[in-house]
Enzyme design. Structure first.
Site, PDB file in Angstrom:
ATOM      1  CG  HIS A 179     122.276  38.885 -16.991  1.00 33.40           C
ATOM      2  ND1 HIS A 179     121.791  39.014 -18.258  1.00 33.40           N
ATOM      3  CD2 HIS A 179     123.566  39.310 -17.053  1.00 33.40           C
ATOM      4  CE1 HIS A 179     122.741  39.463 -19.049  1.00 33.40           C
ATOM      5  NE2 HIS A 179     123.826  39.653 -18.335  1.00 33.40           N
ATOM      6  CG  ASP A 404     111.944  63.146 -15.211  1.00 38.84           C
ATOM      7  OD1 ASP A 404     111.370  62.940 -14.121  1.00 38.84           O
ATOM      8  OD2 ASP A 404     112.006  64.270 -15.746  1.00 38.84           O
TER       9      ASP A 404
END
Length: 470
Positions: A179, A404
């Site tokens: 982060h 996907d």
């Protein structure tokens, strides 16, 4: 026993995982490093962090995506294809394959990201739906991240990925992302691009937009030392906490939107409605345990991209382009029937203050002056020990549930929960297994969590750790 630590701002999550035997996941090998398919050109080898990147606490954001068995996934071929497409994606997201140099820049040296594979000695349904998910075991599917990876503590990889295959053929993809120049929206864009390359051999764009280019940075001379520590101190409510998963389905969310709307806010969003409902009941649990009411503040992470003028395209904008809205609720004599509406007005006002005050200052006055002023205001507010602070970070609509790679979308995306957490009063919201649902991973003092788990009004809208449909 494995311990991992991660800080996530604005949520700031610092989870400690303790995993009991037996070990379910066995590594296939010691892992490897995936590097960009093309070397980063010299003029791009230093990536500058923005002022927001620099002042936020840094650590690893971790989550797991679960995929049901699919005939399009074959272990050797599909994993090799994942690695190849990841390599191509890192050519576009070239800073992610580099190393943080001095908390100011990323050295885009193409050192790469960590990639491991493992086999899980059980069926996916045994973990997710027999009868309920067992998140306390999820850490066994996680690649150790620095400082727990030997030899990487000085300049660790920014991303670690582990592909876990169950006996049934199902897949759990573990992600750990540093982060520093990566927020939730950036993660969603990175995974979207990777999955597009894996499934279609294309990405929505071929270049990234650094956060540092979105607003003037200003002079660093005005920035005091210790800003990250100041933020941590301001936001975290110390004390041992426990984390539980609650799920709001579509009908419950629609009812909460009706419950929280008013003339002042006729159109509450799904996330706003759930957040205000949670805020009310979290304050009530605190009162039930400690015996008195407290004024409270709610800090809510706001994505600045669409609030800028003109709005910044979310596609491939890289960096922490976020800040916290702050809503304050003082003790009133109004009855509980109206509390949700009051909280909704306060939350909407706080979010609009980000859009109409904070962002214009950021874009006109420069980052350093604006951020310094905002942090000092935040520290002043949070220094009031009479306040009961709560932090909510929403990852809804970031696209994590749409990723996907060619073998279908994930049936579930889960955060990595902690068992014994050294802070409390925080929550993460994420899309559920269908777009209609929102999951809330809530961390509270264990006594307050016990009250929340028995709160009939809360449980009329939220289910405690229901099974995942697979």
């Amino acid at each position: 026993m494995l311990f991992t630590f991660s800080f996530c701002f604005p949520l700031l999550h610092f989870f400690i995982f303790c995993f009991p035997p037996p070990d379910l996941a066995g590594l296939d090998n010691g892992g490897e490093t995936i590097k960009p398919s093309s070397p980063t050109p010299p003029h791009l080898q230093t990536f500058k962090a923005s002022i927001i990147d620099k002042v936020l606490p840094h650590g690893y954001i971790q989550f797991i995506s679960f995929y049901v068995p699919n005939q399009n996934f074959t272990k050797q071929t599909s994993i090799q294809h994942l690695k190849q497409s990841l390599s191509q994606t890192l050519t576009i997201f070239y800073p992610f394959a580099g190393r943080v140099k001095d908390n100011l820049t990323v050295d885009c040296n193409d050192d790469g990201v960590l990639f491991t594979t493992a086999h899980v000695s059980c069926k996916m349904c045994d973990l997710l739906a027999n009868p309920k998910p067992k998140p306390e075991l999820f850490g066994q599917f996680a690649t150790p991240v620095p400082p727990f990876s030997p030899g990487l503590a000085d300049r660790p990889a920014q991303i670690a990925i582990q592909v876990n295959q169950f006996d049934c053929g199902g897949i759990a993809l573990f992600f750990s992302l540093y982060h520093f120049i990566i927020d939730a929206a950036t993660i969603g864009m990175f995974l979207k691009c990777w999955s597009q390359i894996a499934s279609k051999n294309e990405c929505m764009s071929s270049s990234i937009c650094p956060a540092v280019s979105m607003y003037p940075q200003g002079s660093e001379e005005s920035m005091p030392d210790g800003l990250s520590a100041m933020i941590v101190f301001s936001l975290l409510k110390e004390g041992r906490g426990t984390t539980k998963r609650f799920v709001f389905d579509g009908s419950a969310i629609s009812a909460l939107k009706e419950k929280t709307k008013s003339e002042a806010v006729p159109n509450p969003s799904r996330v706003e409605a759930v957040s205000c409902f949670m805020w009310k009941h979290l304050m009530a649990t605190s009162e039930a345990v400690w015996g008195f009411k407290q004024p409270s503040i709610l800090l809510h992470a706001a994505d600045l991209r669409r609030r800028m003028a003109p709005a910044v395209s979310s596609e491939l904008s890289v960096g922490n382009i976020i800040w916290n809205s702050i809503a304050r609720y003082d003790i009133t004599t109004n009855n509980d029937v109206e509390v949700e509406k009051q909280l909704m007005v306060l939350e909407r006002e706080a979010i609009e203050k980000i859009k109409y005050e904070f962002v214009p200052k950021l874009q006109s006055n420069g980052g350093y002056a604006t951020i310094r002023e905002a942090i000092e205001e935040l520290h002043k507010i949070c220094s009031d020990k009479s306040l009961n602070p709560y932090i909510i970070s929403s990852w809804c609509k970031t696209g994590l549930d749409e990723v996907d790679f060619g073998w279908g979308k994930p049936v579930w995306v889960s955060f990595m929960p902690g068992i014994d957490v050294p802070f409390k009063n925080v929550a993460i919201l994420i899309d559920g297994e269908t777009n209609e649902k929102i999951e809330a991973w809530i961390t509270l003092d264990h006594r307050e969590m016990t009250v929340l788990e028995r709160d009939h009004e809360f449980l009329a809208f939220a289910s405690l750790n229901p099974p995942v449909s697979i």
